[in-house]
Design a protein around this motif. Structure first.
Motif, mmCIF file in Angstrom:
data_model
loop_
_atom_site.group_PDB
_atom_site.id
_atom_site.type_symbol
_atom_site.label_atom_id
_atom_site.label_comp_id
_atom_site.label_asym_id
_atom_site.label_seq_id
_atom_site.Cartn_x
_atom_site.Cartn_y
_atom_site.Cartn_z
ATOM 1 N N ILE A 8 44.368 38.033 44.798
ATOM 2 C CA ILE A 8 43.828 39.313 45.265
ATOM 3 C C ILE A 8 44.516 40.461 44.532
ATOM 4 N N GLY A 9 43.722 41.463 44.162
ATOM 5 C CA GLY A 9 44.275 42.587 43.420
ATOM 6 C C GLY A 9 43.192 43.539 42.964
ATOM 7 N N ASP A 10 43.446 44.186 41.832
ATOM 8 C CA ASP A 10 42.538 45.202 41.307
ATOM 9 C C ASP A 10 41.792 44.676 40.087
ATOM 10 N N LYS A 38 39.663 37.335 44.023
ATOM 11 C CA LYS A 38 39.368 38.423 44.957
ATOM 12 C C LYS A 38 39.881 39.754 44.400
ATOM 13 N N LYS A 40 39.313 43.436 42.781
ATOM 14 C CA LYS A 40 38.310 44.490 42.990
ATOM 15 C C LYS A 40 38.687 45.688 42.129
ATOM 16 N N ASP A 43 40.995 48.995 43.076
ATOM 17 C CA ASP A 43 41.638 48.810 44.376
ATOM 18 C C ASP A 43 43.076 49.327 44.369
ATOM 19 N N CYS A 48 43.707 47.116 49.464
ATOM 20 C CA CYS A 48 43.986 45.680 49.470
ATOM 21 C C CYS A 48 44.355 45.203 50.872
ATOM 22 N N TYR A 49 45.157 45.990 51.557
ATOM 23 C CA TYR A 49 45.553 45.641 52.930
ATOM 24 C C TYR A 49 44.329 45.550 53.842
ATOM 25 N N ARG A 51 41.280 44.914 52.960
ATOM 26 C CA ARG A 51 40.480 43.735 52.582
ATOM 27 C C ARG A 51 41.122 42.448 53.088
ATOM 28 N N LEU A 68 49.378 38.049 44.653
ATOM 29 C CA LEU A 68 49.145 39.455 44.965
ATOM 30 C C LEU A 68 49.499 40.335 43.771
ATOM 31 N N ILE A 70 48.842 44.119 43.011
ATOM 32 C CA ILE A 70 48.280 45.393 43.472
ATOM 33 C C ILE A 70 49.312 46.500 43.304
#
Length: 241
Positions: A8-10, A38, A40, A43, A48-49, A51, A68, A70
């Motif tokens: 998850i990240g940007d 994941k 985006k 972001d 992120c939090y 999401r 992670l 971000i």
């Protein structure tokens, strides 16, 4: 049976502009892991939090391990406000919408909320620092300070931290020039379209711009993404074993 790894990240994770490290993790074709992208575009830590709270309990994201990456946009989007008047007009609004964090103490608190949340969900987290950004007048000292804060928080939760900034500096030759986005908004749009439709062109953009770590001063070229992928895989293997 494959273990899911949630990444998850940007945009550095999503990877339509430039390479995502996930591309190279998938190229390894490890039969034990499935990497879920994941990322985006645009972001921020707060985004992120929000999401994470929505996805972490869903069955398709049921994983013990999260990667992670971000925080870059919390520095990068405010920086763009000072590049030109055009960027100022666009980013002033976007920074508010994205809830960019310009204060280091608040950044620490908000990033801590993410790690604390994942910790309470019994997740193992591999934290990624922010990368080297080769843009004119970019505040590198702020980025390095934020990376130290992320590393400090990772240690607090006993999570591994990967300093991609230092890895890029140590393992990749320096760029031949400093890039700028000052008059290049339209080019940014064209970049996104071409790289999304024709991913094989990504390193070509880096080459014609004399950039060694990125395709546009920010987003990873293949060298940076490969280095990061290798480090992530090492951390995942050590966590599982």
């Amino acid at each position: 049976f494959k273990m899911k790894i949630i990444c998850i990240g940007d945009s550095l994770t999503f990877g339509n502009v430039g390479y995502s490290y996930i591309h190279f993790l998938n190229l390894n074709r490890n039969p034990h892991y499935e990497y879920i992208n994941k990322g985006k575009n645009g972001d921020t830590v707060r985004g992120c939090y929000d999401r994470l709270k929505k996805i972490v309990d869903k069955s398709q994201y049921n994983s013990k391990i999260y990667v992670l990456g971000i925080g870059t946009n919390d520095i990068f989007l405010p920086y763009l406000k000072f590049v030109s008047m055009f960027w100022f007009l666009q980013m002033s609004l976007r920074c508010k919408i994205k809830k960019c964090i310009e204060n280091d103490d608040i950044f620490y608190q908000e990033y801590n909320k993410i790690l604390n949340f994942l910790c309470t969900k019994n997740k193992q987290v591999i934290t990624l620092g922010m990368p080297f950004i080769n843009l004119k007048n970019f505040p590198h000292e702020n980025l390095i300070k934020r990376n130290r804060l992320i590393e400090e928080l990772a240690k607090k939760y006993n999570y591994p931290f990967i300093d991609i900034y230092k890895l890029q500096k140590a393992k990749i030759d320096a760029d031949h020039c400093v890039y700028t986005w000052k008059y290049r908004y339209l080019i940014r749009v064209i970049d996104a379209v071409i790289m999304t439709l024709f991913p094989f062109t990504k390193d070509y953009f880096a080459k014609i711009r004399n950039l060694t770590t990125s395709v546009d001063g920010v987003h990873f070229n293949s060298k940076s993404a490969k280095i990061l992928a290798m480090e992530i895989e090492k951390k995942i293997i050590s966590k599982i074993n």
